[in-house]
Design a protein around this motif. Structure first.
Motif, short mmCIF file in Angstrom:
data_model
loop_
_atom_site.label_atom_id
_atom_site.label_comp_id
_atom_site.label_asym_id
_atom_site.label_seq_id
_atom_site.Cartn_x
_atom_site.Cartn_y
_atom_site.Cartn_z
N LYS A 39 46.03 30.17 51.35
CA LYS A 39 44.75 30.16 51.61
C LYS A 39 44.17 30.72 49.92
O LYS A 39 43.85 31.92 50.16
CB LYS A 39 44.41 30.38 53.26
N VAL A 41 41.55 31.80 48.26
CA VAL A 41 40.19 32.43 48.19
C VAL A 41 39.66 32.66 47.34
O VAL A 41 37.79 32.03 47.71
CB VAL A 41 40.33 33.91 49.03
N LYS A 56 43.66 33.96 43.94
CA LYS A 56 43.88 34.98 44.65
C LYS A 56 44.06 34.07 46.13
O LYS A 56 43.32 33.14 46.26
CB LYS A 56 42.76 35.66 44.80
N HIS A 58 45.41 34.22 49.74
CA HIS A 58 46.06 34.68 51.12
C HIS A 58 46.76 34.76 51.53
O HIS A 58 46.88 33.70 52.24
CB HIS A 58 44.77 34.80 52.36
N ASP A 61 48.31 38.14 57.49
CA ASP A 61 47.72 39.94 57.60
C ASP A 61 46.41 40.55 56.82
O ASP A 61 45.36 39.41 56.51
CB ASP A 61 48.88 40.78 57.06
N GLU A 62 46.21 41.41 56.04
CA GLU A 62 45.50 42.17 54.63
C GLU A 62 46.45 41.93 53.97
O GLU A 62 46.07 42.26 52.83
CB GLU A 62 45.51 43.39 54.65
N ASP A 63 47.74 40.95 53.73
CA ASP A 63 48.27 40.30 52.09
C ASP A 63 47.59 39.79 51.47
O ASP A 63 47.09 38.47 52.08
CB ASP A 63 49.74 40.24 52.54
N PHE A 64 47.41 39.53 50.41
CA PHE A 64 46.82 38.71 49.06
C PHE A 64 48.01 38.95 47.83
O PHE A 64 49.00 39.62 47.05
CB PHE A 64 45.48 39.42 48.28
N HIS A 66 47.49 37.45 43.50
CA HIS A 66 46.80 36.44 42.29
C HIS A 66 48.25 36.17 41.78
O HIS A 66 49.78 36.14 42.06
CB HIS A 66 46.52 37.72 41.56
N ALA A 90 44.72 43.62 47.40
CA ALA A 90 44.05 43.50 48.69
C ALA A 90 43.11 42.68 48.27
O ALA A 90 42.59 42.17 47.16
CB ALA A 90 43.64 45.14 48.61
N LYS A 91 42.36 42.21 49.62
CA LYS A 91 40.64 41.51 49.54
C LYS A 91 40.19 41.88 48.03
O LYS A 91 39.25 40.98 47.89
CB LYS A 91 40.54 41.78 50.42
#
Length: 98
Positions: A39, A41, A56, A58, A61-64, A66, A90-91
């Motif tokens: 997704k 962001v 960026k 997603h 979980d908390e994984d991103f 670029h 990270a976010k």
């Protein structure tokens, strides 16, 4: 926007998500894994001889990640290219030129 300078960070749009979706398979091939979530962001764009998109994404979980995606000029009729990417983001990590 000044030619050559990246724009400010903006929330992802449907167009941004479409661009990310079009290069998803390129990233999955390079990383040798499938991403269950993908997704967009936020993004920046940079006008060059075409357009660079810094997106960026997603991916669970908390994984991103670029992404830097190059979109050629319309008259060149070339597919989108995943030029570069940064994992382990990270976010809160700033989306900057890479």
């Amino acid at each position: 926007m000044m030619c050559g300078a990246p724009s400010t960070v903006q929330p992802a749009t449907a167009e941004t998500q479409d661009i990310a979706d079009q290069v998803r398979s390129q990233l999955e091939e390079k990383e040798n894994k499938k991403f269950p979530v993908f997704k967009a962001v936020s993004f920046k764009s940079q006008v060059v001889a075409g357009t660079n998109y810094f997106i960026k994404v997603h991916f669970g979980d908390e994984d991103f990640v670029h992404l830097r995606v190059f979109k050629s000029l319309p008259n060149e009729n070339k597919p989108l290219t995943l030029s570069n990417y940064q994992t382990n983001e990270a976010k809160h990590d700033e989306l900057s030129y890479f």
